[in-house]
Design an enzyme around this catalytic site. Structure first.
Site, PDB file in Angstrom:
ATOM      1  N   ASP A 171      -8.547 -12.576   6.220  1.00  0.00           N
ATOM      2  CA  ASP A 171      -7.927 -12.384   4.913  1.00  0.00           C
ATOM      3  C   ASP A 171      -6.417 -12.434   5.103  1.00  0.00           C
ATOM      4  O   ASP A 171      -5.804 -11.518   5.669  1.00  0.00           O
ATOM      5  CB  ASP A 171      -8.359 -11.045   4.316  1.00  0.00           C
ATOM      6  CG  ASP A 171      -8.022 -10.936   2.838  1.00  0.00           C
ATOM      7  OD1 ASP A 171      -7.612 -11.945   2.241  1.00  0.00           O
ATOM      8  OD2 ASP A 171      -8.159  -9.831   2.279  1.00  0.00           O
ATOM      9  N   VAL A 172      -5.806 -13.501   4.643  1.00  0.00           N
ATOM     10  CA  VAL A 172      -4.381 -13.767   4.858  1.00  0.00           C
ATOM     11  C   VAL A 172      -3.579 -13.119   3.733  1.00  0.00           C
ATOM     12  O   VAL A 172      -3.753 -13.451   2.563  1.00  0.00           O
ATOM     13  CB  VAL A 172      -4.125 -15.295   4.897  1.00  0.00           C
ATOM     14  CG1 VAL A 172      -2.638 -15.571   5.125  1.00  0.00           C
ATOM     15  CG2 VAL A 172      -4.968 -15.951   5.976  1.00  0.00           C
ATOM     16  N   GLY A 173      -2.702 -12.162   4.105  1.00  0.00           N
ATOM     17  CA  GLY A 173      -1.985 -11.411   3.077  1.00  0.00           C
ATOM     18  C   GLY A 173      -2.917 -10.478   2.343  1.00  0.00           C
ATOM     19  O   GLY A 173      -2.821 -10.313   1.125  1.00  0.00           O
ATOM     20  N   GLY A 175      -3.316  -7.244   2.082  1.00  0.00           N
ATOM     21  CA  GLY A 175      -2.940  -5.934   1.563  1.00  0.00           C
ATOM     22  C   GLY A 175      -3.580  -4.787   2.310  1.00  0.00           C
ATOM     23  O   GLY A 175      -3.617  -4.765   3.542  1.00  0.00           O
ATOM     24  N   SER A 223       3.485 -12.361  10.022  1.00  0.00           N
ATOM     25  CA  SER A 223       3.884 -13.261   8.952  1.00  0.00           C
ATOM     26  C   SER A 223       2.905 -14.416   8.866  1.00  0.00           C
ATOM     27  O   SER A 223       2.497 -14.984   9.881  1.00  0.00           O
ATOM     28  CB  SER A 223       5.289 -13.804   9.223  1.00  0.00           C
ATOM     29  OG  SER A 223       5.565 -14.910   8.386  1.00  0.00           O
ATOM     30  N   PHE A 224       2.551 -14.798   7.637  1.00  0.00           N
ATOM     31  CA  PHE A 224       1.677 -15.961   7.516  1.00  0.00           C
ATOM     32  C   PHE A 224       2.441 -17.272   7.544  1.00  0.00           C
ATOM     33  O   PHE A 224       1.871 -18.337   7.333  1.00  0.00           O
ATOM     34  CB  PHE A 224       0.766 -15.872   6.291  1.00  0.00           C
ATOM     35  CG  PHE A 224       1.401 -15.378   5.019  1.00  0.00           C
ATOM     36  CD1 PHE A 224       2.657 -15.776   4.617  1.00  0.00           C
ATOM     37  CD2 PHE A 224       0.700 -14.513   4.198  1.00  0.00           C
ATOM     38  CE1 PHE A 224       3.217 -15.337   3.443  1.00  0.00           C
ATOM     39  CE2 PHE A 224       1.245 -14.064   3.005  1.00  0.00           C
ATOM     40  CZ  PHE A 224       2.505 -14.474   2.628  1.00  0.00           C
ATOM     41  N   HIS A 242       0.776 -17.937  -5.331  1.00  0.00           N
ATOM     42  CA  HIS A 242       1.692 -17.928  -6.488  1.00  0.00           C
ATOM     43  C   HIS A 242       2.988 -17.163  -6.214  1.00  0.00           C
ATOM     44  O   HIS A 242       3.937 -17.259  -6.996  1.00  0.00           O
ATOM     45  CB  HIS A 242       0.993 -17.380  -7.732  1.00  0.00           C
ATOM     46  CG  HIS A 242       0.748 -15.905  -7.715  1.00  0.00           C
ATOM     47  ND1 HIS A 242       0.630 -15.166  -8.875  1.00  0.00           N
ATOM     48  CD2 HIS A 242       0.592 -15.015  -6.706  1.00  0.00           C
ATOM     49  CE1 HIS A 242       0.405 -13.900  -8.587  1.00  0.00           C
ATOM     50  NE2 HIS A 242       0.377 -13.778  -7.276  1.00  0.00           N
TER      51      HIS A 242
END
Length: 348
Positions: A171-173, A175, A223-224, A242
């Site tokens: 799961d990228v980013g 949370g 960081s992605f 987005h």
């Protein structure tokens, strides 16, 4: 409310400010606890009784509170959403001491952004969006707001895709781990990886360990825009793309494509311009620019970005909350050409 009245409310700008004041003072919670008179509420909140009565009348005229007797107030279906612990998390979003207030300041600088062509948030607060919010320790934290928001739609994401076909998901980013925890709770052999900033990853690690899934969870702080954990069956980006301009979004998608195997699946979850209520999506589009320089996109624009990153479009599912889940696979003829992205290098 007629269009003329809506325009008058928007032009005055007073209603959202009064609502934020009531939320910050926890007015709904005080009323729910039985402190329903102006004098009692003023004492509980440390405010001026005369001005407080004016504010409450103003909000009662708009249905936020009810005034069953002069000077006595009650909750309505609207003010119920302002209670602490309400699933919407609205009270924390509106709290003047929290992350929402810093975002509101950037929204208020729309004219400055129009003139400069640059996002307002870093100019006003002196630091990029995610870096600044990570340093704010007073008031409701941004990660808790993200967590509440994710909980509102995670069950719909679970129903929208056959996750049981995967063994390992990144799961990228991601949370605070709402999605990966729900996936592991539902699928007892699934292993997950979550990549985000250190604060979010720490919160995710603690809650997933407490839930008993720590042995199937790998936290990654980073960081992605940098190389991602490789070889997963599925890579997810939920409300990530987005936040970024086209160059940055393309760089993130390239990192996903590079990390995936030839048979990996890439799932992008967004609220798309051509599938959303125009009033809601245009408001979010402006916020994304003012905070981060990002933008809302159509399905075609998102497919174009993904294609440039080496992904082939497969399908799209619309979830009940209005989020679209777009599924991609790696395009077989693609070879990675990584370019540096402009930005602060922070996950969503």
């Amino acid at each position: 409310m007629t269009a003329d009245l809506e325009f008058a409310e928007a032009a005055s700008g007073l209603a959202p400010i009064a609502l934020r004041a009531a939320a910050t003072l926890r007015m709904a919670d005080h009323i729910a606890a039985g402190h329903d008179t102006v004098l009692s509420l003023a004492e509980r909140t440390g405010t001026d009784p005369d001005l407080l009565s004016r504010v409450l009348r103003f909000l009662a005229c708009r249905g936020v509170f009810a005034e069953p007797r002069p000077g006595t107030y009650a909750l309505t279906h609207l003010s119920l959403t302002l209670l602490e612990g309400h699933p919407s998390g609205l009270c924390d979003w509106l709290d003047a001491s929290g992350a929402g207030a810093r975002m509101d300041a950037a929204v208020g600088d729309l004219l400055g952004a129009l003139r400069s062509g640059e996002p307002s948030y870093p100019r006003l607060h002196g630091r990029p969006f995610y870096e600044d919010l990570a340093l704010q320790s007073s008031g409701p934290a941004f990660d808790s707001l993200r967590h509440t928001h994710a909980e509102s739609y995670v069950s719909d994401l679970l129903a929208a895709y056959p996750w049981d076909q995967a063994r390992r998901i990144v799961d990228v980013g991601g949370g605070t781990g709402v999605l990966v925890e729900a996936l592991m709770r539902t699928h007892n052999t699934l292993r997950t990886v979550l990549l985000d900033l250190p604060g979010a990853v720490a919160a995710a690690t603690a809650r997933i360990a407490a839930a008993g899934f720590g042995d199937r969870f790998t936290p990654v702080s980073g960081s992605f825009f940098e190389p991602l954990p490789a070889g997963a069956d599925v890579y997810t980006l939920v409300n990530v793309v987005h936040n970024w301009n086209d160059e940055q979004a393309a760089a993130i998608l390239r990192r996903c494509s590079e990390a995936g195997r030839r048979d990996s699946t890439f799932i992008i979850v967004e609220r798309l311009v051509d599938h959303a209520d125009p009033r809601a999506i245009t408001a979010m589009d402006l916020r994304m620019f003012l905070f981060l320089g990002g933008k809302e996109r159509t399905a075609a624009q998102l497919r174009e970005l993904a294609s440039a990153a080496g992904m082939a479009y497969q399908s799209m599912v619309e979830t009940p909350p209005g989020l679209q889940l777009l599924v991609f696979r790696k395009r077989r003829s693609w070879s990675p050409r990584v370019r540096a992205a402009k930005g602060d290098g922070s996950p969503s």
